[in-house]
Design a protein around this motif. Structure first.
Motif, PDB file in Angstrom:
ATOM      1  N   TRP A 115      -3.610 -34.121  -1.252  1.00  0.00           N
ATOM      2  CA  TRP A 115      -4.462 -33.949  -2.419  1.00  0.00           C
ATOM      3  C   TRP A 115      -5.884 -34.383  -2.103  1.00  0.00           C
ATOM      4  O   TRP A 115      -6.112 -35.419  -1.467  1.00  0.00           O
ATOM      5  CB  TRP A 115      -3.941 -34.795  -3.580  1.00  0.00           C
ATOM      6  N   SER A 173      -8.411 -31.420  -8.396  1.00  0.00           N
ATOM      7  CA  SER A 173      -7.017 -31.092  -8.675  1.00  0.00           C
ATOM      8  C   SER A 173      -6.791 -29.594  -8.851  1.00  0.00           C
ATOM      9  O   SER A 173      -5.646 -29.123  -8.775  1.00  0.00           O
ATOM     10  CB  SER A 173      -6.541 -31.829  -9.929  1.00  0.00           C
ATOM     11  N   TRP A 210      -5.128 -28.307  -5.696  1.00  0.00           N
ATOM     12  CA  TRP A 210      -3.891 -28.912  -5.208  1.00  0.00           C
ATOM     13  C   TRP A 210      -2.808 -27.834  -5.068  1.00  0.00           C
ATOM     14  O   TRP A 210      -2.778 -26.849  -5.811  1.00  0.00           O
ATOM     15  CB  TRP A 210      -3.399 -29.979  -6.180  1.00  0.00           C
TER      16      TRP A 210
END
Length: 281
Positions: A210, A214, A217
């Motif tokens: 990660w 996000s 991801w």
């Protein structure tokens, strides 16, 4: 900096990149520094290189023999063996039908250009350390032949061999699946790994680390493959491979240039006496 994605060649399900009237079908997959050629051949097939710029490796499976010749020498390579072939002209004449593996550096530009994933590296690979040559062998370039059965030692990890700019880990052929409680997830900071499934079935477990965003991801991947197939694992990708199913399973790992961490461990690289380490080591 854009991330290089994993490359997967399912050679049992995809067309070959190179075919010849003599019966050769070759699947080509590359990383930033390495080209792997897996070839299905018949007895009498000749695999030739005329102006090869550096050494390359030939891995023969059980049941397959070959005559390997350069302008200066010739040997008969037996089944389940590794031969390091010097630069320049060489001719590999297969004496039996089967699937053989050759490993080149990307200086074999003709093969690198034909690789199924050549476009992946069209803009380079900035996170990968460059392909550097280690010192010359003290006795110069020549054919070097290793019978793998002579290097079976359960006290030593794998069966690692190196040339000046390549490294191969020829694991033992096994029949038992890998214990799912004893996997080894890890990543590599600045070099890629090519994992070749030559017999049997495997699951490649892949995890993308990660980052702060996000939105990019990715979910973990659990990729089931059969043989022959090649997976190119980029830098920083967490990975481990699990042998599954019944029957014989044979996995090979390839790196370029040679890994220093393995080379610094006494006895781990089986032909370390043939290839000196850099003075900086």
């Amino acid at each position: 900096m854009s991330r290089i994605e994993p490359s997967l060649g399912l050679h049992y399900a995809e067309p070959a990149q190179l075919t010849t009237p003599t019966g050769e079908s070759t699947w080509l997959t590359r990383s930033a520094n390495v080209v792997v050629a897996i070839s299905q051949v018949g007895a009498g097939t000749v695999l030739s290189r005329t102006e090869q710029p550096d050494e390359h490796m030939l891995l023969l499976p059980p049941g397959v023999r070959a005559r390997v010749a350069t302008p200066n020498e010739a040997i008969e390579a037996g089944p389940e063996s590794l031969t390091i072939v010097p630069p320049g002209e060489s001719h590999i004449t297969l004496l039996d039908a089967g699937t053989v593996t050759r490993v080149f550096s990307v200086r074999a530009t003709d093969l690198a250009a034909l690789a199924s994933n050549a476009s992946t590296y069209a803009d380079g690979a900035p996170t990968v350390a460059p392909l550097d040559d280690w010192p010359m062998p003290s006795d110069g370039y020549r054919l070097r032949h290793y019978r793998l059965a002579e290097y079976s030692d359960p006290k030593i990890f794998g069966r690692l061999f190196r040339s000046r700019n390549l490294m191969i880990n020829v694991f033992e052929r096994v029949t038992e699946p890998r214990d799912p409680r004893k996997l080894s997830p890890h990543s590599h900071a600045d070099f890629e790994q090519l994992s070749l499934a030559l017999e049997g079935s495997f699951i490649h477990h892949l995890r993308t680390p990660w980052g702060p965003d996000s939105a990019v991801w990715k979910a973990d991947e659990h990729v089931e493959v059969h043989s022959p197939s090649t997976l190119v694992i980029p830098t920083q990708l967490i990975h481990t491979t699990q042998a599954t199913g019944t029957g014989v399973k044979w996995l090979i790992d390839v790196f370029g240039p040679p890994r220093m961490d393995f080379s610094l461990q006494p006895g781990v690289v089986r032909n370390a006496g043939d290839y000196p380490m850099p003075a900086t080591a």
